[in-house]
Design a protein around this motif. Structure first.
Motif, PDB file in Angstrom:
ATOM      1  N   GLY A   1     -19.549 -16.421  -8.595  1.00 25.36           N
ATOM      2  CA  GLY A   1     -18.431 -17.137  -9.186  1.00 25.36           C
ATOM      3  C   GLY A   1     -17.780 -16.461 -10.373  1.00 25.36           C
ATOM      4  O   GLY A   1     -16.813 -16.963 -10.926  1.00 25.36           O
ATOM      5  N   LYS A   2     -18.296 -15.302 -10.769  1.00 23.76           N
ATOM      6  CA  LYS A   2     -17.738 -14.590 -11.934  1.00 23.76           C
ATOM      7  C   LYS A   2     -16.381 -13.995 -11.556  1.00 23.76           C
ATOM      8  O   LYS A   2     -16.273 -13.236 -10.605  1.00 23.76           O
ATOM      9  N   ILE A   3     -15.362 -14.331 -12.323  1.00 23.38           N
ATOM     10  CA  ILE A   3     -14.005 -13.901 -12.024  1.00 23.38           C
ATOM     11  C   ILE A   3     -13.714 -12.505 -12.579  1.00 23.38           C
ATOM     12  O   ILE A   3     -13.318 -11.619 -11.842  1.00 23.38           O
ATOM     13  N   SER A   4     -13.910 -12.324 -13.885  1.00 21.04           N
ATOM     14  CA  SER A   4     -13.534 -11.050 -14.502  1.00 21.04           C
ATOM     15  C   SER A   4     -14.703 -10.433 -15.239  1.00 21.04           C
ATOM     16  O   SER A   4     -15.770 -11.019 -15.347  1.00 21.04           O
ATOM     17  N   GLY A   5     -14.477  -9.233 -15.748  1.00 17.20           N
ATOM     18  CA  GLY A   5     -15.517  -8.503 -16.459  1.00 17.20           C
ATOM     19  C   GLY A   5     -16.328  -7.653 -15.509  1.00 17.20           C
ATOM     20  O   GLY A   5     -16.058  -7.578 -14.310  1.00 17.20           O
ATOM     21  N   ALA A   6     -17.335  -6.998 -16.060  1.00 16.68           N
ATOM     22  CA  ALA A   6     -18.173  -6.097 -15.270  1.00 16.68           C
ATOM     23  C   ALA A   6     -18.870  -6.861 -14.155  1.00 16.68           C
ATOM     24  O   ALA A   6     -19.509  -7.877 -14.394  1.00 16.68           O
ATOM     25  N   GLY A   7     -18.696  -6.381 -12.936  1.00 20.37           N
ATOM     26  CA  GLY A   7     -19.312  -7.028 -11.787  1.00 20.37           C
ATOM     27  C   GLY A   7     -18.610  -8.286 -11.325  1.00 20.37           C
ATOM     28  O   GLY A   7     -19.080  -8.971 -10.430  1.00 20.37           O
ATOM     29  N   GLY A   8     -17.459  -8.581 -11.923  1.00 19.96           N
ATOM     30  CA  GLY A   8     -16.700  -9.770 -11.528  1.00 19.96           C
ATOM     31  C   GLY A   8     -15.841  -9.510 -10.304  1.00 19.96           C
ATOM     32  O   GLY A   8     -15.639  -8.364  -9.888  1.00 19.96           O
ATOM     33  N   ALA A   9     -15.335 -10.575  -9.743  1.00 17.49           N
ATOM     34  CA  ALA A   9     -14.537 -10.483  -8.514  1.00 17.49           C
ATOM     35  C   ALA A   9     -13.291  -9.619  -8.698  1.00 17.49           C
ATOM     36  O   ALA A   9     -12.928  -8.872  -7.794  1.00 17.49           O
ATOM     37  N   THR A  10     -12.645  -9.703  -9.862  1.00 18.37           N
ATOM     38  CA  THR A  10     -11.424  -8.909 -10.051  1.00 18.37           C
ATOM     39  C   THR A  10     -11.727  -7.418 -10.057  1.00 18.37           C
ATOM     40  O   THR A  10     -10.897  -6.627  -9.614  1.00 18.37           O
TER      41      THR A  10
END
Length: 131
Positions: free
Chosen positions: A98-107
């Motif tokens: 569910g992580k959207i942004s940042g390191a390892g995020g979906a973006t």
């Protein structure tokens, strides 16, 4: 070629280059690669982003196989572009917990701006609770 992409993307992400397990190497060797070198590049980049630790234990080929249905024995239904986009975003969000942004995020994996992903989530009516 896989090791080349591991080196390139590990450097870009500022990570130590992981090694490929024997199982993952067999997956790479046994796959038909209908998308050729670009598909290998994308698969290896995704593997680096999704790998925890210093070993790529398994290569996620299911998304590549879905892009090339002639390779699978399963029957498939024709989906709209929006349905495919929604399914892919859901898949990536689940991989990222569910992580959207940042390191390892979906973006980072999707290589899009966080506001773009948030707009797509709203437009495609994707619920935030990822299981």
């Amino acid at each position: 070629m896989a090791n080349h992409f591991i080196k390139v993307y590990s450097e870009k992400l500022g990570r130590k280059a992981p090694i490929i397990s024997d199982f993952a190497l067999r997956q790479i060797i046994n796959y038909n690669w209908p998308g050729n070198i670009r598909e290998l590049e994308h698969v290896m980049r995704r593997a680096i982003l999704l790998t925890e630790g210093n070993t790529i234990k398994e290569i996620e080929l299911s998304m590549s196989a879905k892009m090339h249905p002639e390779q699978t024995s399963e029957s498939f239904s024709i989906k709209t572009i929006l349905e495919n986009e929604r399914d892919y975003i859901l898949y990536i969000l689940k991989k990222c917990n569910g992580k959207i942004s940042g390191a390892g995020g979906a973006t980072e994996i999707l290589d899009i701006h966080p506001s773009t992903l948030n707009s797509k989530i709203k437009k495609l009516e994707i619920k935030r609770e990822i299981s």
